[in-house]
Design an enzyme around this catalytic site. Structure first.
Site, PDB file in Angstrom:
ATOM      1  N   TYR A  29      35.404  49.743  34.585  1.00  0.00           N
ATOM      2  CA  TYR A  29      36.029  48.644  35.330  1.00  0.00           C
ATOM      3  C   TYR A  29      35.185  48.312  36.565  1.00  0.00           C
ATOM      4  CZ  TYR A  29      39.138  46.311  38.604  1.00  0.00           C
ATOM      5  OH  TYR A  29      39.648  45.444  39.533  1.00  0.00           O
ATOM      6  N   THR A  56      36.495  44.450  43.963  1.00  0.00           N
ATOM      7  CA  THR A  56      37.366  45.615  44.107  1.00  0.00           C
ATOM      8  C   THR A  56      36.646  46.750  44.825  1.00  0.00           C
ATOM      9  OG1 THR A  56      38.332  47.437  42.828  1.00  0.00           O
ATOM     10  CG2 THR A  56      36.621  46.200  41.746  1.00  0.00           C
TER      11      THR A  56
END
Ligand code: UDP
Length: 328
Positions: free
Chosen positions: A138, A114
């Site tokens: 995250y 990501t």
């Protein structure tokens, strides 16, 4: 050639599974259905299991030649409240999957990473050389796995590709699958929902950013373009010459074009012909003003570029929303 798609009952994994099958690959989906949906895996062999469960993985891994790993927890806000879950799922359990992959003798691995690994970059567009300084658990958990994968690749000759997605959105052209999150937190589906009488109003998270209209800029990438990049990455690994075995390639997957929250709302209004009902709210914690990919490396190495526009993203997402709400 057979591929194990972990998280194949989720949003991006289910699109990749279909694209792989269209390209002639055999696909086994491995998903614990904690956030995935059985209906997104319909028509595929589905092994229900957890990526941290070696006993469940072993027989599935024995039948495949490569792994595409999508299964992960993926809410930034939740990761701040509950980091334990994120380091467990995206770190520890993912490492167990990686160990089991090695033990099964598989030497090709594609990882769903990501742009959150970059945190708040000093400048955009973001290249793969931009320092990786995640600002939430995250992003940190994804970076942890990137680091492990890089080290494993080198040490154990496991060729890998780490694909760093920007804002995945839109839905498969077939209308069979699309974005399903519970709760939904993403801009495109929420803006579309806010055009309907029954839907919630969209809250805009701040209009005092240093951007042209004051709202945040993101690089929205159609999920089918993302899925195609995964197939190209797999083909790249298949053709890798012996002396390059053990390479771990990192690639940004974005369009290279940024749109503000306002521009996304305008695209939704244009597609549907109804206003997006909205209210202005405060900034959401941890949102950088602008995240835009430099996708040049993916183009030069995979020959891949994003083909679908923001208008196609919005209209395909709308088509899917109508279909999925009528089949609830
Ligand atoms: N956003 C917003 N209202 C919402 C959801 C998102 O204004 O209800 C904004 C958010 O601040 C960000 C952009 O839309 O600038 C994209 O957010 P999303 O959650 O879709 O993806 P992210 O960039 O966080 O991965």
């Amino acid at each position: 050639m057979a591929i194990l798609v972990t998280g194949g009952a989720g949003y991006i994994g289910s699109h990749a599974a279909r694209t792989l099958r269209r390209e002639g690959y055999e696909v086994i989906i491995f998903d614990n259905l904690s956030t995935g949906f059985r209906r997104l895996a319909e028509g595929f062999e589905l092994v229900e299991g957890d990526i941290g469960d070696e006993a469940a993985l072993k027989p599935a891994l024995a039948r495949v030649d490569a792994v595409m790993h999508f299964a992960a927890a993926a809410y930034v806000g939740e990761s701040v409240e509950n980091p334990r879950k994120y380091f467990h799922n995206n770190g520890l359990a993912a490492l167990q999957l990686l160990n089991a992959t090695l033990d099964a003798g598989i030497r090709r691995f594609i990882f769903s990473s990501t742009c959150a690994v970059y945190g708040v970059p000093d400048k955009v567009p973001i290249t793969e050389k931009t320092p990786r300084e995640p600002v939430n658990p995250y992003g940190a958990s994804k970076l942890f796995f990137e680091n492990a994968l890089e080290a494993y690749s080198r040490a154990y000759k496991l060729s890998s590709v780490r694909l760093r997605y920007f804002n995945a959105s839109g839905a498969d052209e077939s209308g069979e699958i699309g974005e399903l999150h519970n709760p939904e937190t993403h801009l495109v589906p929420l803006a579309l929902e806010a055009t309907t009488a029954k839907g919630r109003e969209l809250q805009i998270f701040g209009d005092d950013y240093p951007t042209a209209d004051g709202t945040c800029i993101r690089d929205y990438i159609h999920v089918s373009d993302l899925a195609e990049a995964h197939v190209r990455a797999l083909q790249y690994l298949e053709k890798l010459p012996d002396e390059k075995r053990g390479d771990s390639l990192a690639l940004n997957l974005g369009s290279g074009r940024g749109y503000s929250v306002m521009e996304v709302m305008q695209a939704a209004e244009k597609a549907i012909g109804q206003p997006v009902r909205r209210k202005m709210g405060p900034r959401r914690q941890g949102d950088p003003p602008a995240l835009v990919a430099d996708p040049a490396k993916a183009k030069s190495i995979l020959g891949w570029t994003a083909k679908r526009s923001l208008d196609e993203i919005v209209s395909s997402a709308w088509q899917w929303m109508q279909k999925s709400s009528s089949s609830k």
